[in-house]
Design an enzyme around this catalytic site. Structure first.
Site, PDB file in Angstrom:
ATOM      1  N   ILE A 125      -3.498   3.716  10.406  1.00 34.62           N
ATOM      2  CA  ILE A 125      -4.284   4.801  10.913  1.00 34.62           C
ATOM      3  C   ILE A 125      -5.844   4.949   9.401  1.00 34.62           C
ATOM      4  O   ILE A 125      -6.996   5.110  10.119  1.00 34.62           O
ATOM      5  CB  ILE A 125      -3.946   6.327  10.660  1.00 34.62           C
ATOM      6  N   ARG A 129      -1.295  -2.553  -1.754  1.00 36.28           N
ATOM      7  CA  ARG A 129      -0.520  -3.650  -2.571  1.00 36.28           C
ATOM      8  C   ARG A 129      -1.191  -5.090  -2.247  1.00 36.28           C
ATOM      9  O   ARG A 129      -1.108  -5.157  -3.518  1.00 36.28           O
ATOM     10  CB  ARG A 129       0.543  -3.347  -2.484  1.00 36.28           C
ATOM     11  N   ASP A 167       0.528   0.038  -6.922  1.00 32.02           N
ATOM     12  CA  ASP A 167       1.569   0.201  -5.721  1.00 32.02           C
ATOM     13  C   ASP A 167       1.718   1.717  -5.920  1.00 32.02           C
ATOM     14  O   ASP A 167       2.301   2.062  -7.296  1.00 32.02           O
ATOM     15  CB  ASP A 167       2.472  -0.681  -6.731  1.00 32.02           C
ATOM     16  N   ASN A 199      -3.296   9.098   2.430  1.00 32.97           N
ATOM     17  CA  ASN A 199      -2.762   8.993   4.017  1.00 32.97           C
ATOM     18  C   ASN A 199      -1.698   7.389   3.425  1.00 32.97           C
ATOM     19  O   ASN A 199      -0.408   7.694   4.053  1.00 32.97           O
ATOM     20  CB  ASN A 199      -3.670   7.978   4.728  1.00 32.97           C
ATOM     21  N   TYR A 254      11.944  11.028   5.602  1.00 35.92           N
ATOM     22  CA  TYR A 254      10.721  10.657   6.604  1.00 35.92           C
ATOM     23  C   TYR A 254      10.890  12.009   6.646  1.00 35.92           C
ATOM     24  O   TYR A 254       9.659  12.697   5.708  1.00 35.92           O
ATOM     25  CB  TYR A 254      10.496  10.083   6.958  1.00 35.92           C
ATOM     26  N   LYS A 304       7.438  14.701   4.889  1.00 33.30           N
ATOM     27  CA  LYS A 304       6.605  15.160   5.598  1.00 33.30           C
ATOM     28  C   LYS A 304       6.170  16.621   5.723  1.00 33.30           C
ATOM     29  O   LYS A 304       4.836  18.004   5.735  1.00 33.30           O
ATOM     30  CB  LYS A 304       6.376  14.467   6.853  1.00 33.30           C
ATOM     31  N   VAL A 321       2.224   7.045  16.833  1.00 36.15           N
ATOM     32  CA  VAL A 321       1.378   5.938  16.010  1.00 36.15           C
ATOM     33  C   VAL A 321       1.704   4.336  16.310  1.00 36.15           C
ATOM     34  O   VAL A 321       2.669   4.482  16.336  1.00 36.15           O
ATOM     35  CB  VAL A 321       0.147   5.852  15.327  1.00 36.15           C
ATOM     36  N   THR A 339       1.710   1.965  15.069  1.00 38.44           N
ATOM     37  CA  THR A 339       1.320   0.953  14.094  1.00 38.44           C
ATOM     38  C   THR A 339       2.202   0.323  13.285  1.00 38.44           C
ATOM     39  O   THR A 339       3.728   0.599  13.906  1.00 38.44           O
ATOM     40  CB  THR A 339       0.689   1.367  12.391  1.00 38.44           C
TER      41      THR A 339
HETATM   42  N1  LIG Z   1       3.033   5.256  12.656  1.00 30.19           N
HETATM   43  C1  LIG Z   1       2.792   7.040  12.716  1.00 30.19           C
HETATM   44  O1  LIG Z   1       3.702   7.191  13.583  1.00 30.19           O
HETATM   45  C2  LIG Z   1       2.688   8.028  12.046  1.00 30.19           C
HETATM   46  C3  LIG Z   1       2.767   9.312  12.095  1.00 30.19           C
HETATM   47  C4  LIG Z   1       2.143  10.432  11.927  1.00 30.19           C
HETATM   48  C5  LIG Z   1       2.355  10.081  10.766  1.00 30.19           C
HETATM   49  N2  LIG Z   1       1.981   9.031  10.721  1.00 30.19           N
HETATM   50  C6  LIG Z   1       1.609   8.905   8.822  1.00 30.19           C
HETATM   51  O2  LIG Z   1       0.736   7.661   8.382  1.00 30.19           O
HETATM   52  C7  LIG Z   1       0.600   7.165   7.251  1.00 30.19           C
HETATM   53  C8  LIG Z   1      -0.445   5.915   7.621  1.00 30.19           C
HETATM   54  O3  LIG Z   1       0.719   5.322   8.590  1.00 30.19           O
HETATM   55  P1  LIG Z   1       0.718   3.963   9.522  1.00 30.19           P
HETATM   56  O4  LIG Z   1       1.320   4.023  10.441  1.00 30.19           O
HETATM   57  O5  LIG Z   1      -0.759   3.666   9.579  1.00 30.19           O
HETATM   58  O6  LIG Z   1       0.719   3.101   8.135  1.00 30.19           O
HETATM   59  P2  LIG Z   1       1.092   0.654   8.089  1.00 30.19           P
HETATM   60  O7  LIG Z   1       0.274   0.589   9.442  1.00 30.19           O
HETATM   61  O8  LIG Z   1       2.489   0.922   8.002  1.00 30.19           O
HETATM   62  O9  LIG Z   1       0.497   1.551   7.403  1.00 30.19           O
HETATM   63  C9  LIG Z   1       0.978   1.828   6.117  1.00 30.19           C
HETATM   64  C10 LIG Z   1      -0.684   1.646   4.867  1.00 30.19           C
HETATM   65  O10 LIG Z   1       0.050   2.066   3.028  1.00 30.19           O
HETATM   66  C11 LIG Z   1       0.341   0.857   2.255  1.00 30.19           C
HETATM   67  N3  LIG Z   1       1.315   0.977   2.001  1.00 30.19           N
HETATM   68  C12 LIG Z   1       2.442   1.034   1.987  1.00 30.19           C
HETATM   69  N4  LIG Z   1       3.700   1.307   0.478  1.00 30.19           N
HETATM   70  C13 LIG Z   1       2.374   1.242  -0.404  1.00 30.19           C
HETATM   71  C14 LIG Z   1       2.982   1.379  -2.015  1.00 30.19           C
HETATM   72  N5  LIG Z   1       3.676   1.707  -2.523  1.00 30.19           N
HETATM   73  N6  LIG Z   1       1.245   1.947  -3.048  1.00 30.19           N
HETATM   74  C15 LIG Z   1       0.673   1.443  -1.945  1.00 30.19           C
HETATM   75  N7  LIG Z   1      -0.114   1.570  -0.883  1.00 30.19           N
HETATM   76  C16 LIG Z   1       0.881   1.021  -0.052  1.00 30.19           C
HETATM   77  C17 LIG Z   1       0.234  -0.515   3.272  1.00 30.19           C
HETATM   78  O11 LIG Z   1      -0.535  -1.375   2.595  1.00 30.19           O
HETATM   79  P3  LIG Z   1       0.585  -2.312   1.446  1.00 30.19           P
HETATM   80  O12 LIG Z   1       1.758  -2.591   2.937  1.00 30.19           O
HETATM   81  O13 LIG Z   1      -0.613  -3.482   1.161  1.00 30.19           O
HETATM   82  O14 LIG Z   1       0.810  -1.820   0.547  1.00 30.19           O
HETATM   83  C18 LIG Z   1      -0.672   0.548   4.010  1.00 30.19           C
HETATM   84  O15 LIG Z   1      -1.984  -0.163   4.249  1.00 30.19           O
HETATM   85  C19 LIG Z   1       1.569   7.523   6.880  1.00 30.19           C
HETATM   86  O16 LIG Z   1       1.741   8.718   5.900  1.00 30.19           O
HETATM   87  C20 LIG Z   1       2.531   7.733   7.547  1.00 30.19           C
HETATM   88  O17 LIG Z   1       3.382   8.609   7.497  1.00 30.19           O
HETATM   89  C21 LIG Z   1       2.051   7.551  11.031  1.00 30.19           C
END
Ligand SMILES: NC(=O)c1ccc[n+]([C@@H]2O[C@H](COP(=O)([O-])OP(=O)(O)OC[C@H]3O[C@@H](n4cnc5c(N)ncnc54)[C@H](OP(=O)(O)O)[C@@H]3O)[C@@H](O)[C@H]2O)c1
Length: 252
Positions: A13, A33, A59, A84, A149, A153, A182, A184
């Site tokens: 996202i 990271r 991190d 995010n 989780y 939130k 979503v 991802t």
């Molecule tokens: N996917 C869903 O269904 C969904 C639904 C509702 C809300 N959300 C929320 O939306 C947000 C984004 O989710 P997403 O689905 O887009 O996740 P994603 O595709 O897994 O992306 C996560 C991002 O966070 C970074 N990250 C993870 N650990 C980190 C750390 N320790 N320090 C710095 N960066 C870190 C990752 O990069 P690196 O690994 O390189 O650090 C990556 O850029 C999250 O807060 C999630 O809870 C997701």
């Protein structure tokens, strides 16, 4: 040029949101990271928009690295902070390791509070700025088989609503964004099973982008998600728990 900091903007996202800002002539700073991934994303985004892309490897579970991120970008006068970056872990409470749960709390909650605190004083002084904290529809109820989780939130939504209240007379805009599932890498990483109705990250980012100036603090896309928010817990918690259990909602 407007400056936007997106944590976790290297995929999912956050990346799609970054793309929208870059296409809109904005300076975007991405923090995550994986340095190689950040460099690749920077190249990709710079070729698709008129904005500027800066990357910072950190991190964000580590307080010193959050502080270093702030020091590196504070002179850019960040207009929009998007907290995010987030992780999840699916499975019964006794299956998930304590280190994973603590890492989740450090990233999903502690980093949000820390970065809000670092940037909000500058925004208050300038009498302008926007903070978006990424929550989820999981915030609206307890989450059996994904307990930490959902609870993390719920914290984000409550903290954000309080921050919005406190800052409303200082010209700041504050949102908690609560998408449903979503599609991802969040799912494979969290050992969760993606529901068939998950939307694309493009769609999730576009909703947020087009509602940035809404008066509502808590942004919830879609009728079903809005209904989930108001549905009594005694109805939705057993249904959600059973859906997770019967679909094999987590991978061993
Ligand atoms: N996917 C869903 O269904 C969904 C639904 C509702 C809300 N959300 C929320 O939306 C947000 C984004 O989710 P997403 O689905 O887009 O996740 P994603 O595709 O897994 O992306 C996560 C991002 O966070 C970074 N990250 C993870 N650990 C980190 C750390 N320790 N320090 C710095 N960066 C870190 C990752 O990069 P690196 O690994 O390189 O650090 C990556 O850029 C999250 O807060 C999630 O809870 C997701």
């Amino acid at each position: 040029m407007r400056s936007v900091l997106i944590t976790g903007g290297s995929e999912g996202i956050g990346l799609e949101l970054a793309r929208l800002f870059v296409q809109d002539n904005t300076r975007v700073i991405l923090a995550a990271r994986n340095e190689e991934r950040l460099a690749e994303v920077k190249r990709q985004l710079e070729s698709c928009g008129r904005g500027e892309v800066l990357v910072f490897s950190a991190d964000l579970t580590v307080p010193e690295e959050r502080q270093a991120l702030y020091e590196a970008v504070k002179d850019l006068d960040i207009d929009v902070l998007v907290n995010n970056a987030g992780i999840g872990f699916a499975g019964p409470v006794w299956h998930t390791g304590i280190e994973d749960d603590l890492r989740l709390i450090r990233l999903n909650d502690e980093a949000v509070v820390h970065l809000c605190k670092l940037f909000v004083s500058d925004m208050i002084a300038r009498r302008e700025g926007m903070i978006i904290n990424m929550a989820s529809t999981g915030a609206f109820q307890p989450g059996p088989y994904i307990a930490s989780y959902y609870a993390s939130k719920a914290f984000v939504v409550n903290y954000t609503e309080a921050l919005a209240y406190e800052t409303r007379s200082y010209g700041l805009k504050v949102h908690a964004y609560c998408p449903g599932p979503v599609d991802t890498a969040f799912y494979p990483k969290s050992k969760g099973v993606k529901p068939p109705f998950a939307v694309t990250p493009v769609k999730a980012a576009e909703y947020l982008y087009t509602h940035l100036n809404d008066r509502r603090v808590v942004l919830v896309p879609g009728v079903v998600n809005k209904m989930m928010r108001i549905m009594p817990k005694w109805i939705k918690v057993p249904v959600l728990a059973e859906m997770k259990r019967s679909n094999g909602g987590w991978k061993k």
